[in-house]
Design a protein around this motif. Structure first.
Motif, short mmCIF file in Angstrom:
data_model
loop_
_atom_site.label_atom_id
_atom_site.label_comp_id
_atom_site.label_asym_id
_atom_site.label_seq_id
_atom_site.Cartn_x
_atom_site.Cartn_y
_atom_site.Cartn_z
N ALA A 27 21.83 90.45 73.65
CA ALA A 27 22.83 89.66 74.37
C ALA A 27 22.69 88.17 74.06
CB ALA A 27 22.71 89.90 75.87
N THR A 28 21.47 87.69 74.00
CA THR A 28 21.23 86.29 73.68
C THR A 28 21.66 85.98 72.25
OG1 THR A 28 19.35 86.27 75.19
CG2 THR A 28 19.47 84.48 73.60
N ALA A 29 21.34 86.87 71.32
CA ALA A 29 21.76 86.66 69.94
C ALA A 29 23.28 86.67 69.83
CB ALA A 29 21.15 87.74 69.05
N HIS A 30 23.92 87.57 70.56
CA HIS A 30 25.39 87.64 70.52
C HIS A 30 26.01 86.34 71.04
CE1 HIS A 30 29.37 89.36 70.57
NE2 HIS A 30 29.49 89.00 71.84
N MET A 31 25.49 85.85 72.14
CA MET A 31 26.01 84.58 72.69
C MET A 31 25.79 83.43 71.71
SD MET A 31 25.27 84.86 76.83
CE MET A 31 23.95 83.74 76.69
N THR B 192 18.33 97.45 68.17
CA THR B 192 18.97 98.73 68.48
C THR B 192 18.10 99.89 68.05
OG1 THR B 192 21.16 97.71 68.30
CG2 THR B 192 21.05 100.11 68.12
N VAL B 193 17.50 99.78 66.87
CA VAL B 193 16.59 100.83 66.40
C VAL B 193 15.36 100.89 67.31
CG1 VAL B 193 15.04 101.48 64.52
CG2 VAL B 193 17.38 100.76 64.02
N MET B 194 14.88 99.74 67.75
CA MET B 194 13.73 99.72 68.67
C MET B 194 14.09 100.37 70.00
SD MET B 194 12.22 95.92 67.83
CE MET B 194 10.98 95.98 69.12
N ILE B 195 15.30 100.10 70.50
CA ILE B 195 15.75 100.72 71.75
C ILE B 195 15.78 102.24 71.60
CG2 ILE B 195 17.78 101.07 73.23
CD1 ILE B 195 18.36 98.06 72.86
N ALA B 196 16.29 102.72 70.47
CA ALA B 196 16.32 104.16 70.23
C ALA B 196 14.91 104.74 70.20
CB ALA B 196 17.04 104.46 68.92
N GLY B 197 13.98 104.05 69.55
CA GLY B 197 12.59 104.51 69.49
C GLY B 197 11.94 104.52 70.86
N PHE B 198 12.13 103.46 71.62
CA PHE B 198 11.56 103.40 72.97
C PHE B 198 12.16 104.47 73.87
CE2 PHE B 198 10.88 98.61 72.22
CZ PHE B 198 9.60 98.82 71.72
N GLY B 199 13.47 104.67 73.75
CA GLY B 199 14.14 105.70 74.55
C GLY B 199 13.63 107.09 74.22
N TYR B 200 13.45 107.36 72.93
CA TYR B 200 12.94 108.66 72.52
C TYR B 200 11.50 108.84 72.99
CZ TYR B 200 11.92 112.69 69.58
OH TYR B 200 11.55 113.94 69.14
N SER B 201 10.70 107.79 72.94
CA SER B 201 9.32 107.86 73.43
C SER B 201 9.29 108.17 74.93
CB SER B 201 8.58 106.55 73.16
OG SER B 201 8.45 106.34 71.77
N ALA B 202 10.18 107.54 75.68
CA ALA B 202 10.25 107.81 77.12
C ALA B 202 10.65 109.26 77.37
CB ALA B 202 11.24 106.86 77.79
N PHE B 203 11.60 109.76 76.58
CA PHE B 203 12.02 111.15 76.70
C PHE B 203 10.84 112.09 76.44
CE2 PHE B 203 13.29 114.88 74.19
CZ PHE B 203 13.97 115.61 75.17
N LEU B 204 10.09 111.84 75.35
CA LEU B 204 8.93 112.68 75.03
C LEU B 204 7.87 112.61 76.11
CD1 LEU B 204 8.48 112.03 71.19
CD2 LEU B 204 9.48 114.03 72.31
N LEU B 205 7.64 111.44 76.66
CA LEU B 205 6.65 111.26 77.72
C LEU B 205 7.03 112.07 78.96
CD1 LEU B 205 4.06 109.62 78.37
CD2 LEU B 205 5.55 107.86 79.29
N GLY C 261 10.74 101.07 79.62
CA GLY C 261 11.97 100.50 80.19
C GLY C 261 11.99 98.98 80.08
N ALA C 262 10.84 98.34 80.31
CA ALA C 262 10.76 96.89 80.16
C ALA C 262 11.00 96.48 78.71
CB ALA C 262 9.40 96.39 80.64
N ALA C 263 10.47 97.25 77.77
CA ALA C 263 10.69 96.96 76.35
C ALA C 263 12.16 97.10 75.99
CB ALA C 263 9.83 97.87 75.49
N ILE C 264 12.82 98.14 76.52
CA ILE C 264 14.25 98.33 76.28
C ILE C 264 15.04 97.17 76.87
CG2 ILE C 264 16.25 99.76 76.91
CD1 ILE C 264 14.36 102.21 76.61
N THR C 265 14.69 96.75 78.09
CA THR C 265 15.36 95.63 78.74
C THR C 265 15.23 94.36 77.92
OG1 THR C 265 14.96 96.63 80.90
CG2 THR C 265 15.49 94.28 80.87
N PHE C 266 14.04 94.11 77.38
CA PHE C 266 13.83 92.95 76.54
C PHE C 266 14.72 93.00 75.30
CE2 PHE C 266 11.78 90.96 72.88
CZ PHE C 266 11.71 89.64 73.33
N CYS C 267 14.81 94.17 74.67
CA CYS C 267 15.66 94.31 73.48
C CYS C 267 17.12 94.06 73.81
CB CYS C 267 15.48 95.69 72.85
SG CYS C 267 13.88 95.92 72.06
#
Length: 155
Positions: free
Chosen positions: A141-145, A11-24, A130-136
């Motif tokens: 989802a896999t961990a939850h299952m 989740t923290v990685m998703i936030a970081g990747f999302g913020y990086s995409a925003f800055l880009l 986006g691919a990194a976010i999708t992987f996260c």
């Protein structure tokens, strides 16, 4: 309790990747707007230098070229700014065309307009993030299952 890390870290990685995409995207929009609507001025390269990263062990060395420019706005204000990734053909003392927005002259650019290159570079960067976010998300989802099927314990 241990499974919280399987949710928190991605989740923290998703936030970081999302913020990086925003800055880009914000940077691409600002540079594109500067190219399209900015004022031009004659600037001068005051300094050129390189920085290196990497080179330890099996990693390659990455060298980045930096330029320090100075120009005078139409209002008479002298502005100095630094830009990385510029052309190697510009050396100290060269005169260049600088583009800037009147409300933000410190965010000027001496790069010649290349909107297609900017769009492609930004697109590839956002696609990678986006691919990194999708992987996260897939990992969460896999961990939850896995945790749901095992009753909350690691198998």
């Amino acid at each position: 309790m241990f499974e919280i890390f399987f949710y928190a870290v991605p989740t923290v990685m998703i936030a970081g990747f999302g913020y990086s995409a925003f800055l880009l995207m914000r940077r691409a929009r600002r540079v594109g707007r500067t190219w399209a609507h900015g004022l031009t001025a004659e600037g001068r390269c005051l300094r050129m230098y390189t920085t290196t990263r990497g080179g330890g062990g099996d990693t390659s060395v990455r060298t980045t070229l930096h330029h320090v420019y100075e120009f005078t706005t139409r209002e008479g204000r002298t502005v100095r700014f630094e830009e990385d990734g510029g052309p190697a053909t510009v050396v100290e003392g060269d005169f260049v065309t600088v583009r800037y927005l009147p409300e933000q002259p410190q965010r000027a650019t001496a790069r010649p307009p290349a909107p297609a290159r900017l769009a492609v570079g930004t697109g590839f960067g956002v696609a990678f993030l986006g691919a990194a976010i999708t992987f996260c998300v897939f990992f969460i989802a896999t961990a939850h299952m896995t945790f749901s099927e095992s009753g909350g314990l690691m198998p």
